[in-house]
Each structure stands twice: as structure tokens, then as C-alpha cells.
Design a protein around this motif. Structure first.
Motif, PDB file in Angstrom:
ATOM      1  N   LEU A  29      -6.290  19.745  19.368  1.00 20.64           N
ATOM      2  CA  LEU A  29      -6.379  20.948  19.019  1.00 20.64           C
ATOM      3  C   LEU A  29      -6.302  22.842  19.051  1.00 20.64           C
ATOM      4  O   LEU A  29      -5.341  22.533  18.429  1.00 20.64           O
ATOM      5  CB  LEU A  29      -7.945  21.643  18.244  1.00 20.64           C
ATOM      6  N   SER A  32      -2.740  22.805  18.738  1.00 21.37           N
ATOM      7  CA  SER A  32      -2.186  22.410  17.448  1.00 21.37           C
ATOM      8  C   SER A  32      -1.745  24.198  16.417  1.00 21.37           C
ATOM      9  O   SER A  32      -2.145  25.172  16.752  1.00 21.37           O
ATOM     10  CB  SER A  32      -3.068  21.712  16.449  1.00 21.37           C
ATOM     11  N   ALA A  34      -1.878  24.733  12.205  1.00 16.94           N
ATOM     12  CA  ALA A  34      -2.092  24.682  10.930  1.00 16.94           C
ATOM     13  C   ALA A  34      -1.738  25.098   9.650  1.00 16.94           C
ATOM     14  O   ALA A  34      -1.730  26.499  10.143  1.00 16.94           O
ATOM     15  CB  ALA A  34      -3.716  24.446  10.584  1.00 16.94           C
ATOM     16  N   VAL A  55      -9.026  24.566  15.909  1.00 19.82           N
ATOM     17  CA  VAL A  55      -7.443  24.955  16.135  1.00 19.82           C
ATOM     18  C   VAL A  55      -6.803  26.154  16.379  1.00 19.82           C
ATOM     19  O   VAL A  55      -7.392  27.522  15.634  1.00 19.82           O
ATOM     20  CB  VAL A  55      -7.117  25.204  14.738  1.00 19.82           C
ATOM     21  N   ASP A 123       1.789  21.484  12.784  1.00 24.48           N
ATOM     22  CA  ASP A 123       1.812  20.500  12.862  1.00 24.48           C
ATOM     23  C   ASP A 123       1.023  19.869  11.005  1.00 24.48           C
ATOM     24  O   ASP A 123       1.244  18.998  11.362  1.00 24.48           O
ATOM     25  CB  ASP A 123       0.733  20.234  14.110  1.00 24.48           C
ATOM     26  N   LEU A 223      -4.951  16.216  14.052  1.00 26.97           N
ATOM     27  CA  LEU A 223      -4.188  17.136  14.746  1.00 26.97           C
ATOM     28  C   LEU A 223      -4.846  16.284  16.036  1.00 26.97           C
ATOM     29  O   LEU A 223      -4.387  16.510  16.906  1.00 26.97           O
ATOM     30  CB  LEU A 223      -4.793  18.432  14.872  1.00 26.97           C
TER      31      LEU A 223
END
Length: 266
Positions: A29, A32, A34, A55, A123, A223
Motif C-alpha cells: 500500500l 502504491s 491511487a 496508500v 496503480d 493494491l
């Protein structure tokens, strides 16, 4: 992949205790990115949970400003936010919840090459918008750039959730995701849809919280690489009777986006 320091281990301890998650899932996470399209009713809970969960980078895109009528359901904003750009209001709330995450606020109605660039950099993409034109544009970009998409919608007492993942996959134990449908397989781009707005028909306040939170849940699972993500299934929620209905959906060969004659190509 970033290593978690002592503060992060304490902050995310309840995730790390989950056998399916562990430190490895939490580190995934943290590494990652988003992208969330829309910082309103659906975007509010989605953004707050993505930030709270750790995240590493979250980009939010929305051109609108906070209005008093938003506060009945858009929990990322408060009375002091009225008049502010939604992305700035939501970003401030996210940073207050978790200063460890990097938040990029894009105060635009993104489309075309700008949308392509944002999708390519992410991602996972969460579509928390409120109109079909944006949903189709986001879907097309996600298919073109092989990015998983978590799509949500809510109006009156009715909610909808769909996970779209058309990426190729080599793992023989989990068949190729390229066979999964995209948003246009279910709602074709050339079909006529009646646009409905909260300002006209209303929306039950907790409904957007339910759907937006589930969007965050599916994104986090994607993720972190945990759980069973609801691809190939259209989830319909009726808040009046607290009832879920699920419909299996298949990829359409003639889909204008992901079908064999589709045009969404890299």
C-alpha cells in the motif's frame, strides 16, 4: 518497496495483524498510487479510507467547489469548507488524518491526454464521478493503459458497485483478466441514458458512504493483493430494504472499448 518505521507500524497495526495482510501488504500500500475521480459523496469516504489505510500516493481530481447543499453527505468537507475547491478541502482532511501519505490535488475536470496521463501514473483508479460521460472516459483510459478501475454510483436509495480489471495476467491459477468485462460492456457508450442528479432526485446520505467505502475496500484489496475482488460482477444495493443483488456480467466481443473491435489501445 518502502520499509515501515516504528510510527507506521503502530499506525497500521490493525492491518498488519490480519494474516492475509501483514507487513508485506501494508508495504505494498505504501508503495502504491491511487487516482480518485470525484471528491464528492462517493469520493469523500473513499479518499478518507485510502489515506487512513496508508496508500502512499493519492491523486484526487474534481473541478467543483464545496456548496452548503453538499454537506448532507460529502463527509470530507465541513461548514468551513464552503466555497473552497473540493480537492483542497478533501486534501487538507486527508493530510490531517495521515501525514505519511502524499496527496496530489487536481482542480480540473480531467479528460483527453490529461486523464490518460493521470491514469497511466496510477496503480488503481476509483471512479467517484456523477455522470456517464466521465465514467466512459475513465473506463476507456483504464482499459487503454491496463489499470484496474473501481466504479461506483448512487442516487436516491440505490447504489451500484463494479470492479473492472482487464489487465493481462500470467498466473495460471487465476485466469487472464483480459476476459473480464469493462464498464462499456454493461453500459455501451452509444446507448441513450437518462442523466439523473442528486439536486433533482435526492440521495440518501449514508448510501454514498456505503458505496464509497466499498470502493475503497476493493481498491485496497487490489493494491495489497489480498482477498477476492468483485470483477465480472455488478453489485446493486437497495438501501430501503438493506438488500444486495449481484449480476454476473461477461465481456462483449463487440464492445467498442475492450472488445476485439474496440478502439481503446495503448
Amino acid at each position: 518497496m518502502p520499509e515501515l518505521d516504528d510510527d507506521a507500524l503502530l499506525r497500521y497495526g490493525r492491518h498488519i495483524l490480519l494474516d492475509e495482510f501483514g507487513i508485506e501488504g501494508q508495504e505494498r500500500l505504501a508503495a502504491s498510487h491511487a487516482l480518485v475521480i470525484g471528491a464528492g459523496g462517493l469520493g469523500s469516504p473513499a479518499l478518507l479510507y485510502l489515506a487512513a489505510a496508508g496508500v502512499g500516493t493519492i491523486t484526487l481530481a474534481d473541478p467543483d467547489r464545496v456548496d452548503l447543499s453538499n454537506l448532507q453527505r460529502q463527509v470530507a468537507h465541513d461548514t468551513g469548507s464552503v466555497g473552497q475547491l473540493k480537492v483542497e478541502s478533501a486534501a487538507a482532511r486527508m493530510r490531517a488524518i495521515n501525514p505519511l501519505v502524499r496527496v496530489n490535488a487536481v482542480a480540473e475536470r480531467v479528460s483527453g491526454s490529461r486523464l490518460d496521463a493521470l491514469v497511466r501514473a496510477a496503480d488503481v483508479v476509483l471512479d467517484c464521478s456523477d455522470n456517464f460521460a466521465t465514467r466512459h472516459a475513465v473506463n476507456r483510459a483504464c482499459v487503454a493503459h491496463a489499470r484496474p478501475l473501481v466504479s461506483g454510483a448512487a442516487i436516491r436509495f440505490d447504489g451500484q458497485l463494479m470492479v473492472i480489471d482487464t489487465r493481462e495476467r500470467d498466473d495460471p491459477a487465476r485466469p487472464g483478466r483480459a476476459a473480464n468485462p469493462c464498464y462499456a460492456c454493461v453500459f455501451p457508450e452509444d446507448a441513450a441514458y437518462e442523466e439523473v442528479a442528486c439536486a433533482t432526485l435526492g440521495v440518501f446520505a449514508p448510501l454514498v458512504g456505503i458505496i464509497g467505502s466499498l470502493q475503497a475496500a476493493e481498491a485496497l484489496k487490489l493494491l495489497a493483493g489480498v482477498g477476492d475482488v468483485a470483477t465480472g460482477r455488478l453489485q446493486m444495493f437497495d438501501a430501503r430494504g438493506l438488500q444486495w443483488r449481484e449480476f454476473g456480467i461477461a465481456r462483449r466481443v463487440d464492445c467498442s472499448v475492450c472488445g476485439t473491435r474496440g478502439t481503446a489501445k495503448d
